[in-house]
Write an enzyme that holds these catalytic residues in place. Structure first.
Site, PDB file in Angstrom:
ATOM      1  N   GLN A  88       0.846  -1.197   0.000  1.00 45.76           N
ATOM      2  CA  GLN A  88       0.000   0.000   0.000  1.00 45.76           C
ATOM      3  C   GLN A  88       0.880   1.246   0.000  1.00 45.76           C
ATOM      4  O   GLN A  88       0.400   2.359  -0.136  1.00 45.76           O
ATOM      5  CB  GLN A  88      -0.863   0.038   1.262  1.00 45.76           C
ATOM      6  CG  GLN A  88      -1.820  -1.117   1.368  1.00 45.76           C
ATOM      7  CD  GLN A  88      -2.423  -1.184   2.769  1.00 45.76           C
ATOM      8  OE1 GLN A  88      -3.447  -0.590   3.039  1.00 45.76           O
ATOM      9  NE2 GLN A  88      -1.780  -1.904   3.662  1.00 45.76           N
ATOM     10  N   ASN A  89       2.180   1.031   0.181  1.00 48.20           N
ATOM     11  CA  ASN A  89       3.087   2.173   0.301  1.00 48.20           C
ATOM     12  C   ASN A  89       3.381   2.806  -1.050  1.00 48.20           C
ATOM     13  O   ASN A  89       3.434   2.121  -2.073  1.00 48.20           O
ATOM     14  CB  ASN A  89       4.397   1.743   0.965  1.00 48.20           C
ATOM     15  CG  ASN A  89       4.170   1.332   2.403  1.00 48.20           C
ATOM     16  OD1 ASN A  89       3.123   1.612   2.963  1.00 48.20           O
ATOM     17  ND2 ASN A  89       5.147   0.676   2.992  1.00 48.20           N
ATOM     18  N   VAL A  90       3.628   4.105  -1.000  1.00 47.77           N
ATOM     19  CA  VAL A  90       3.930   4.829  -2.232  1.00 47.77           C
ATOM     20  C   VAL A  90       5.432   5.083  -2.354  1.00 47.77           C
ATOM     21  O   VAL A  90       5.888   5.681  -3.327  1.00 47.77           O
ATOM     22  CB  VAL A  90       3.117   6.150  -2.314  1.00 47.77           C
ATOM     23  CG1 VAL A  90       1.629   5.833  -2.374  1.00 47.77           C
ATOM     24  CG2 VAL A  90       3.408   7.074  -1.129  1.00 47.77           C
ATOM     25  N   ASP A  91       6.194   4.639  -1.366  1.00 47.47           N
ATOM     26  CA  ASP A  91       7.648   4.836  -1.438  1.00 47.47           C
ATOM     27  C   ASP A  91       8.280   3.783  -2.360  1.00 47.47           C
ATOM     28  O   ASP A  91       7.628   2.825  -2.768  1.00 47.47           O
ATOM     29  CB  ASP A  91       8.274   4.801  -0.028  1.00 47.47           C
ATOM     30  CG  ASP A  91       8.122   3.443   0.667  1.00 47.47           C
ATOM     31  OD1 ASP A  91       8.546   2.429   0.084  1.00 47.47           O
ATOM     32  OD2 ASP A  91       7.595   3.394   1.797  1.00 47.47           O
ATOM     33  N   HIS A 106      -1.476   1.812  -4.191  1.00 50.11           N
ATOM     34  CA  HIS A 106      -1.947   3.193  -3.985  1.00 50.11           C
ATOM     35  C   HIS A 106      -1.087   4.249  -4.666  1.00 50.11           C
ATOM     36  O   HIS A 106      -1.113   5.408  -4.277  1.00 50.11           O
ATOM     37  CB  HIS A 106      -2.042   3.483  -2.480  1.00 50.11           C
ATOM     38  CG  HIS A 106      -3.108   2.664  -1.803  1.00 50.11           C
ATOM     39  ND1 HIS A 106      -3.123   2.387  -0.463  1.00 50.11           N
ATOM     40  CD2 HIS A 106      -4.212   2.047  -2.324  1.00 50.11           C
ATOM     41  CE1 HIS A 106      -4.183   1.643  -0.174  1.00 50.11           C
ATOM     42  NE2 HIS A 106      -4.846   1.417  -1.282  1.00 50.11           N
ATOM     43  N   CYS A 114      -1.091  12.299 -15.570  1.00 53.65           N
ATOM     44  CA  CYS A 114      -1.948  13.303 -16.183  1.00 53.65           C
ATOM     45  C   CYS A 114      -3.364  13.159 -15.633  1.00 53.65           C
ATOM     46  O   CYS A 114      -3.873  12.047 -15.497  1.00 53.65           O
ATOM     47  CB  CYS A 114      -1.937  13.123 -17.695  1.00 53.65           C
ATOM     48  SG  CYS A 114      -3.093  14.211 -18.522  1.00 53.65           S
ATOM     49  N   CYS A 117      -5.375  11.985 -19.360  1.00 51.54           N
ATOM     50  CA  CYS A 117      -5.062  10.747 -20.099  1.00 51.54           C
ATOM     51  C   CYS A 117      -4.314   9.722 -19.255  1.00 51.54           C
ATOM     52  O   CYS A 117      -4.047   8.615 -19.704  1.00 51.54           O
ATOM     53  CB  CYS A 117      -4.275  11.056 -21.375  1.00 51.54           C
ATOM     54  SG  CYS A 117      -2.541  11.455 -21.093  1.00 51.54           S
ATOM     55  N   CYS A 137      -0.940  15.179 -23.795  1.00 52.56           N
ATOM     56  CA  CYS A 137      -2.205  15.873 -24.088  1.00 52.56           C
ATOM     57  C   CYS A 137      -2.257  17.295 -23.535  1.00 52.56           C
ATOM     58  O   CYS A 137      -3.285  17.961 -23.631  1.00 52.56           O
ATOM     59  CB  CYS A 137      -3.390  15.048 -23.596  1.00 52.56           C
ATOM     60  SG  CYS A 137      -3.521  15.013 -21.803  1.00 52.56           S
ATOM     61  N   SER A 174      -2.421  -1.704   9.406  1.00 56.48           N
ATOM     62  CA  SER A 174      -3.450  -1.708  10.457  1.00 56.48           C
ATOM     63  C   SER A 174      -4.756  -2.323   9.986  1.00 56.48           C
ATOM     64  O   SER A 174      -5.639  -2.606  10.796  1.00 56.48           O
ATOM     65  CB  SER A 174      -3.728  -0.274  10.907  1.00 56.48           C
ATOM     66  OG  SER A 174      -4.338   0.437   9.831  1.00 56.48           O
TER      67      SER A 174
END
Ligand code: NAD
Length: 229
Positions: A88-91, A106, A114, A117, A137, A174
């Protein structure tokens, strides 16, 4: 599809120095989630949201993967067909630890997308240039983050991986955003590693529960997986 899913959340990156939001009293780096993690906020308070992710990127450039990221990446290299890393981490700490493939449910902090698009653009650890628009675009770019209420296309891959999954491991989540109880209930063997019990998780669904730091629990987790492969 892989036999093992290692499903991680903010807790696995905590020891690298990236704060989880549940442990910070429901805040993510001192911000209410709805202020920095919703499309409404991006629309109405764009600069606050862009600045928040600019700061997160700079912070990410200063931290390193920890022992848990590294050992999981090594396990995936040893059994490339059997280990799915889903986070779930964006790192990018699994990527920097050498993982072959990580599914980010995530979004990904070091890229922009964008608003129209959905073309993606890697900007590394830099701040988003407010003047740059989509090279395809020419529309507005935004952080490549799945905000609350938005569709999360990568969930499809999670569902696919769950079909053949025999061992389901949760580390540092969690269960508040994605509840893993059902995933654990339908696999042969499941392991839960958090610092402490969570209101959102029913322990009855897990075969093995380890309340400890991920870097302390990881040797036992790797062993429990390898003896079952
Ligand atoms: P959460 O903040 O809701 O829960 C964190 C969990 O990790 C808790 O159960 C806690 O006990 C456990 N934990 C804390 N430190 C730990 C450690 N050292 N070892 C093992 N476990 C530890 O996290 P969540 O369930 O991932 O939900 C958070 C959401 O916020 C996600 O959607 C995620 O995208 C986002 N987020 C991401 C990051 C990141 O990319 N590093 C950081 C904060 C939040």
């Amino acid at each position: 599809m892989s036999k093992v899913i290692i499903f991680t959340g903010a807790g696995i990156s905590a020891e690298s120095g990236i704060m989880t939001f549940r442990d910070a009293g429901g805040l993510w780096e001192n911000h209410r989630l709805e202020d920095v993690c919703s499309y409404d906020s991006l629309d109405k308070n764009r600069e606050l949201v862009l600045k928040f992710y600019d700061t997160r990127r700079v912070q990410l450039s200063k931290v390193e993967p920890n022992k848990a990221h590294i050992q999981i990446a090594e396990l995936q290299k040893k059994y490339p067909d059997d280990i799915a890393i889903i986070t779930q981490n964006v790192d990018d700490l699994f990527e920097r630890a050498g993982a072959l493939k990580t599914i980010h449910l995530h979004g990904f902090l070091t890229s922009l997308k964008c608003t129209i698009c959905e073309h993606k653009m890697d900007i590394g650890y830099t701040k988003q240039d407010r003047e740059t628009s989509c090279p395809k675009c020419n529309n507005l770019l935004r952080p490549d983050i799945v905000f609350f209420g938005e569709s999360a296309p990568m969930y499809e891959l999670l569902i696919q991986e769950l079909n053949d999954c025999e061992i389901f491991v949760v580390i540092g989540s969690s269960g508040a955003v994605i509840n893993t109880d059902n995933f654990a209930a339908y696999t042969h063997y499941s392991i839960l590693n958090n610092l402490e019990p969570s209101y959102y998780i029913d322990e009855a669904h897990y075969n093995e529960i380890i309340y400890a730091k991920a870097t302390e629990a990881i040797d036992d987790i790797i062993h429990a997986i390898e003896v079952r492969l």
